[in-house]
Design a protein around this motif. Structure first.
Motif, short mmCIF file in Angstrom:
data_model
loop_
_atom_site.label_atom_id
_atom_site.label_comp_id
_atom_site.label_asym_id
_atom_site.label_seq_id
_atom_site.Cartn_x
_atom_site.Cartn_y
_atom_site.Cartn_z
N GLU A 15 -5.53 61.76 33.37
CA GLU A 15 -4.06 60.74 33.18
C GLU A 15 -3.38 62.31 33.06
O GLU A 15 -2.18 62.22 33.79
N GLY A 52 -0.18 52.50 35.95
CA GLY A 52 1.69 53.05 36.04
C GLY A 52 1.33 54.03 36.71
O GLY A 52 1.74 54.21 38.39
N VAL A 63 -0.03 52.82 40.49
CA VAL A 63 1.32 52.03 41.41
C VAL A 63 1.86 53.15 41.44
O VAL A 63 2.22 53.52 43.21
N GLU A 64 2.23 54.46 41.00
CA GLU A 64 2.85 55.31 41.63
C GLU A 64 2.25 55.92 43.32
O GLU A 64 2.93 56.12 44.14
N ALA A 67 -0.32 45.70 37.56
CA ALA A 67 0.19 46.45 37.66
C ALA A 67 0.56 45.94 38.66
O ALA A 67 1.41 46.05 39.63
N ALA A 90 4.16 44.44 41.17
CA ALA A 90 4.48 45.95 42.10
C ALA A 90 4.86 45.13 43.50
O ALA A 90 5.21 45.91 44.38
#
Length: 554
Positions: free
Chosen positions: A179, A246, A249-250, A285, A289
């Protein structure tokens, strides 16, 4: 500080090293500068010894780090010795040489005993390498950094073979937190070129860790070391880690902006489906996206929750990869420590295909203690499974693993081959005697033919059975003469089977992959599957694909 990475990766599959990319990102986040020498013949020109030495002299790194698999360690060792010799001959002060990767992690004391390295890394070293670089740059003692074997006092002995008392085996540190780790440094590699060479296939990782203790894998050795040196049970080691959807996805959005030629993502997680909540959250996700790039994941025949399979299909999973490894239950259980039944395998393949997921199986031949009958069991299981494709590898005994011990105790290891092989597909590192060695080579080379010949009730069996008998009748000299023509013979038989509308497996995409004909025919003739996932072709589409192929043959 400047850190130069050297990645010996010759005469094996070209790829992207997730470990190096993560190490580089961590170093850059700490203010360091990195650079890579990637030695792979598929990315010419391959830097020469002189060019490597000139780069070291001109760029003047403060640290040189090597990453080595077992098959590539000999080349890494040669290059390290070359740098030592050149530095001594020219009175150049060489920066510390560090080595990490799978081979050093499995047998760190053996690697340290080679006497050429200043530090040998064990396990996941993002945090530790940053600390080592800080120590070296600050002129502080580097001999007590976690995850490293280092010389006492930071001074490498120069005379004779070093003794274990001369180095410090520091305990491992905590596993890095996914993370908080920075996004991998994709720019370290010539990633655009690699992606083009791999026809748009691009590797990502959303998790680390695997709960299984397969004898041929490094995981059991690594987890035992962390458990012993950190003094905690496995559940408290944070071995199984997941990067939040998240952040993924970035990362994916950034990758697609930088590398528009990406056509398929390969999620290189050891076992993407082990945590249903993570797998489903990632898929949701991914869909939210708006990504439309299909992807491939690794699964396990006992770790495919129907909810996960459904989410994968909806998100555009193209291929679900499964480790089958061997067809005989005894071999899976006693030799490989893979406790799964034939029913587990067959039911998971059927379930995955039912959700529209094209299945891919990994199998090995040339396993220690495996009989001829048990090698045939792998053929029979594949023939009965209806799996979408399978990849055949020759077993390789990685030093430090349980399977290496089994191979050694069985007297199977051919030391010369272990030292010279660079891949898992060209030859076996074990010696079973001339007759069995010949059979294993034939099986590994022609596995799709063997499987086709045992597909009960399928007309293709009658076509391929005589071909298999012909191959089995060849002596060693005849086989070596015939072997270069295998791809051509395979193409001829596949065209005939296609013209006769016989479902079969053919060698496709590389020399060790057998692919089901309905899949490759649809792909080759531009017929889309029902979804982004590789679903079985509806009967009408299958007929069109077969007809198109038959017309080409005629």
């Amino acid at each position: 500080m400047r850190v130069l990475f050297v990645y010996p990766n010759l005469y094996t599959q070209m790829g992207f090293n997730h470990g190096l990319a993560s190490l580089s990102a961590s170093l850059k986040a700490a203010g360091h500068e990195t650079r890579l020498v990637n030695l792979n013949e598929n990315l010419p020109p391959v830097p020469s010894d002189d060019e490597l030495w000139d780069l070291v002299c001109d760029w003047q790194p403060g640290l040189i780090g090597f990453s080595c698999l077992t098959q590539q360690y000999a080349e890494g060792l040669r290059l390290a010795r070359l740098l030592r010799e050149r530095a001594a001959a020219q009175s150049v002060l060489l920066p510390p040489l560090v080595v990490g990767g799978i081979h050093p992690s499995m047998v760190p004391a053996e690697v340290m005993a080679d006497g050429v390295w200043d530090h040998v890394g064990v396990g996941e070293c993002e945090d530790s390498l940053v600390e080592l670089a800080r120590r070296v740059e600050a002129g502080e003692s580097p001999d007590d950094v976690r995850n490293f074997l280092s010389w006492k006092g930071g001074v490498r002995p120069t005379g004779g073979a070093p003794e274990p008392e001369a180095w410090v085996h520091n305990p491992v540190g905590e596993f890095p937190d996914l993370e908080t780790l920075p996004m991998p440094d994709y720019g370290l590699f010539d990633t655009a070129r690699i992606t083009a060479q791999k026809h748009g296939w691009f590797g990502l990782m959303t998790s680390r860790g695997c709960p299984y203790r397969c004898t041929y894998c490094l995981n059991h050795k690594i987890i035992d070391r962390y458990r012993a040196e950190l003094g905690r049970p496995v559940p408290r080691l944070n071995f199984f880690r997941f990067r939040p959807p998240g952040l993924m996805v970035e990362e994916i959005r950034w990758v697609l902006e930088q590398y528009p030629d990406v056509g398929t993502f390969i999620l290189d997680d050891d076992l993407f489906t082990q945590n249903p909540d993570h797998a489903i959250a990632f898929c949701e996700a991914y869909v939210a996206a708006g990504f439309d790039v299909p992807f491939v994941v690794n699964s396990h025949v006992k770790q495919l929750d129907p909810r996960v399979a459904q989410a994968l299909a909806k998100a555009g999973c193209r291929i679900l990869k499964l480790g089958i490894e061997a067809g005989a239950v005894r071999v899976r259980k006693e030799v490989l420590k893979r406790n799964m039944s034939d029913a587990d395998i067959l039911e998971t393949i059927k379930s995955a295909e039912g959700f529209g997921l094209h299945t891919s199986g990994f199998v090995m031949t040339g396993l220690p203690g495996e009989t001829r009958e048990e090698r045939w069991a792998t053929v029979e299981l594949l023939a009965a499974s209806g799996i979408g494709r399978f990849r055949t590898s020759l077993f390789f005994p990685f030093p430090g693993t349980e399977s290496y011990r089994l191979s050694l105790e069985g007297g199977y290891i051919d030391a010369d081959k272990v030292a010279s092989l660079t891949d898992f597909t060209s030859s076996s590192a074990l010696d079973f005697g001339a007759d069995e060695n010949l059979f294993i080579d034939k099986l590994a080379t022609c596995m799709p033919w063997f499987v086709n010949s045992r597909m009960a009730g399928n007309p293709a069996a009658a076509r391929y059975a005589p071909l298999v008998e012909r191959v089995l009748a060849l002596d060693a000299r005849q086989w070596e003469a015939f072997k270069p023509s295998v791809r051509e013979v395979d193409s001829e038989h596949s065209k005939a089977a296609t013209a006769a509308q016989e479902l079969h497996y053919a060698i496709r995409y590389n020399a060790f992959m057998g692919v089901r004909s309905d899949f490759f025919l649809a792909e080759e003739h531009g017929i889309e599957w029902l979804t982004a996932a590789a679903k079985p072709v509806p009967e009408r589409l299958r007929e069109l694909a077969l007809a198109a192929a038959a017309n080409e043959v005629c």
